[in-house]
Design a protein around this motif. Sequence first.
Motif, PDB file in Angstrom:
ATOM      1  N   ALA A 191       9.594  10.420   4.402  1.00 43.71           N
ATOM      2  CA  ALA A 191       9.581   9.879   5.527  1.00 43.71           C
ATOM      3  C   ALA A 191       9.560  10.587   7.180  1.00 43.71           C
ATOM      4  O   ALA A 191       8.927  10.020   8.100  1.00 43.71           O
ATOM      5  N   HIS A 192       9.703  11.707   6.893  1.00 44.77           N
ATOM      6  CA  HIS A 192      10.065  12.483   8.178  1.00 44.77           C
ATOM      7  C   HIS A 192       9.429  13.844   8.061  1.00 44.77           C
ATOM      8  O   HIS A 192       8.946  14.392   6.881  1.00 44.77           O
ATOM      9  N   THR A 243      12.402  11.095  15.578  1.00 44.51           N
ATOM     10  CA  THR A 243      11.866   9.478  15.146  1.00 44.51           C
ATOM     11  C   THR A 243      12.812   8.825  14.543  1.00 44.51           C
ATOM     12  O   THR A 243      13.672   9.086  13.857  1.00 44.51           O
ATOM     13  N   LYS A 254      13.074   5.455  12.121  1.00 44.76           N
ATOM     14  CA  LYS A 254      12.066   4.695  11.219  1.00 44.76           C
ATOM     15  C   LYS A 254      12.676   3.561  10.681  1.00 44.76           C
ATOM     16  O   LYS A 254      13.966   3.744  10.128  1.00 44.76           O
ATOM     17  N   GLN A 260       7.353   1.051   4.942  1.00 46.03           N
ATOM     18  CA  GLN A 260       7.785   1.529   6.201  1.00 46.03           C
ATOM     19  C   GLN A 260       7.263   0.199   7.033  1.00 46.03           C
ATOM     20  O   GLN A 260       6.348  -0.369   7.197  1.00 46.03           O
ATOM     21  N   ARG A 304       8.490   0.381  10.852  1.00 49.29           N
ATOM     22  CA  ARG A 304       8.369   0.920  12.049  1.00 49.29           C
ATOM     23  C   ARG A 304       8.645   2.465  12.224  1.00 49.29           C
ATOM     24  O   ARG A 304       9.286   2.727  11.491  1.00 49.29           O
ATOM     25  N   SER A 305       8.035   2.970  13.155  1.00 49.22           N
ATOM     26  CA  SER A 305       8.298   4.390  13.419  1.00 49.22           C
ATOM     27  C   SER A 305       8.261   4.672  14.975  1.00 49.22           C
ATOM     28  O   SER A 305       7.337   4.185  15.543  1.00 49.22           O
ATOM     29  N   SER A 344       9.327   7.216  18.385  1.00 46.62           N
ATOM     30  CA  SER A 344       9.769   8.484  18.759  1.00 46.62           C
ATOM     31  C   SER A 344      10.434   8.382  20.202  1.00 46.62           C
ATOM     32  O   SER A 344       9.941   7.429  20.884  1.00 46.62           O
TER      33      SER A 344
END
Length: 931
Positions: A644-645, A669, A671, A680, A682-683, A685
């Motif tokens: 994910a990251h 971020t 998530k 997923q 939403r993401s 920053s």
Amino acid sequence: YRHSTGMAFGSQTSSLLLDKQDGTKRFSLLLLEPGEIYFEDFSVIFYPSGLSETAAFKRKQRGRLKLCSKSVLFDPENVSQPILKFSFRDVKSLGQWTGALLSKLDTKGSVLSIRTNQVTEMKEGNMISPYKFQKMHRECLFSLTYVGLDDVLARMQQLYKASTLGFVDQRAMITSIVRARQAMVSFNAGWLESLYEKIVVEATGDRVTPLVQNPGRIVLTNAFLYFQPFNKEPEVVLKVKLSSMEQIVKRRYLLRQVGIEIFYGESSNLLLVLATTLERDHLYDELVSQPEARLQDTGQEHMTLKWQNGVISNYDYLMYLNSMADRSFNDLTQYPVFPWTVCDFESRELDLQDPRTFRDLTKPIGALNLERLERLKTRYSEMPEPKFLYGSHYSTPGYVLFYLVRVVPEYLLCLHNGRFDHPDRMFNSVADTWENCLTGAADVKELIPEFYQPPGDFLLNKLNLSLGMKQDRSKVHHVALPPWAKGPEDMTRKLREALEGPYVSQNLHHWIDLIFGYKQRGPAAIKALNVFYHLTYEGSVDLDSIRDPNERASLEDQILEFGQTPRQLFTQPHPQRKTVSTSGATTTGLSLTSDLSVESVEMQGLSPDPPSTNEAVAAVAEASEGLSSWRQLANLKMSCNQRAHKESVTTVAFSHDNQTVFSVAQDTTLKMFSVNGLQQLRSVSFSSLALSSCAVMPDSRTLVLGSWDNNIYVYSVEFGHVLESVLAHDDAVSSVHWQNDLLLTSSWDTCVKVWRYRPESSGKKGPSPLFLAELEHETEVNCVNIDASSKYAVSGTVDGSLIIWNLEDQTMLSQHSVHSDVVKAVCFSPDGQRVLSAGADQYLKVLDVNTGTEIYSKSAGEGLRCAAWNGDIVLVGGDSGNLHVWDLVEVKPMATLRRHKGAITCLAVSPNGKHVVTGGEDKTVVLWSVT
């Protein structure tokens, strides 16, 4: 003392004193003086004295003549005849007998003559009774059957000569004789089981049983431990298979750390004493390092936690503490000690619901009677140092045998030089004994485990011993029981029920403080009126440094007579046992409300508006269901995973409806994923620096995030943007924790800040976090947590400290250095009574909040990064990528799972207890589900 727990320390269900002796052998080392050594024996014919030669020849007796360091004993084959003991101090001469030329008694010139003023007769008719001391001048003749007289006589005359010397010279000469004889005895390699056995250690030491020290050769191989007694008594060699050993414990003996006790088989043990601590430690180290010795792990911290959780009984826990404090059934000076619990020995029914039925466990026996106590305190105030309140002890060899005389009379005869005690002073009545403990000038004895072990045979005179006649002309026979006891078994069962009941369970920790804990010594002991004679305490005297044999012998005799205080196990108050209240809730002694009081809420500027009753009941029901379902987490299977990251994941969390997973990482971020398939959603920053932490508000519409840029961010899930950012600290925010409108933030700037924050239920911007207080530390703070009542907080620092805070007045309650490296995670138990911490030093620890006592410590074998705990089950993530699931009620591992390729840095359990999410250094988020 093995019971249902299956613990190695519990492998003796009854004392060694209750083991039956071999009925075919009359001679035992108990017939000797304490400290006396038995060397060897010879086949002889005994000719009674005072008779004509013809009559003596007709009445001759065959038997064994036993040579000892202070006496000679004749053990006849005919058990109707008494064993005769000739103490060298009573012997006038010994030598070769020269009779008439044609004497029938002396056909080979091998007749020994012993002229004495006193002969002690023992076990006549094979009955156990007080010895008979026949004081008259007589000559006794013994014809040796198979050996010549010269060698035997030379050895005997050496020992006889030693008996005529002063104490110091006598002891030195006997020691020299003993060492010379032992040097001639080597280990018989024929005892080895196979050609592949390799000797690892060979040493000289003593096997210790009650009142007896028997020297021999100790040999450790890679498969067996051998003890070969020099005198071949009671067997030629004792073999213990290393694979049968369950536990090996270092023991104190005569206040010296020179003992080692081995528990093996179903109910066997062996106590060995070596010459020095160095020799003992060498044997111990070699023993535990042998691959064949597969020993059980029974750490003290585990047992305390098991006891507190109710997994083991009060009886088992006391047996465990006794074992850890060097108390052994093999050593009467350190016999296991148990408390008087009941003080009602007069009622016809024993009411275990009435607190008045029970003894006050907060006080030592000597402090229960105020009138007697005042006299003792007056004497104490006038006494020079070292002072003591009680000149006697609560556990001595004499007290142990006072209780057990009816089942092991030979031990009392050995201790009291062949005599029972005066009939009126014997253990005749339970009620009278308790009364004397309350009122007697010098009687402060506690109980022994047998009082809580049915069937209670020690209360019956099953051997039909002749114990004497009391002043009221009644015979001493069975022990008189309280009116509420139908018999010995009924009494011991009721006492056991009392021991395990609510009153004792709630108060036993006070007695533990007195006997094994912080009230045993120092100012706390003085304040608790718990001060005994100084020689009973470990470290009070260094016997090895005393060169004067007289002084050393005198001190050893005092230690033997006065008993020994157990080794101190705890230096802080012992935690209280959890008990079940009438409502079914688990409680301890500290009452914590379920929320902040109205006064404290108003003081901090918080609204005390509680949720509706229905909402509260529903919330409690849901939380309870989630907590109880954690036991299913042993059956976790990976559901899905997501890279994910771009950097290490720092925090993961669930929404309160169990449908969404949130994660934040060093890539700055946030998530969001659906629980169904980790899709997923939403993401986002935030800043140029890493996000460290995330707290989900109750409606899951708002998040509070911590960042390395010193800010906390309030993010609306509903509207998808940052509602507010607050410069919270002077350095990176390391963690955030929210509960009951209190927000705590920790930072590398060495402080924790307390804020009031109540989010808007709509997800819109509400009041900003309101700063309330700052909790200052001496070093960087890595993690923080709040208890369920929101009264207390705990913080973990980079130097390994845990600090517990009172949030109502923002004061430090206690500080504990429990880790040797960074504290990575801290959690409160649901009742707020305990704190769990996970450290980079590989240790998982549990601390009792009330007492500060460490009640659990477990090395995971890898550095720990994160933890989640419901008070019973704990999940821990480690450096190697392992997810450990442990049961901290029964204190055992449940599962170890692996999916991450690097360290697990964070984890969370869903509110319903059906899912777990983990994040790692491998930038991956993994969802686990209960199968």
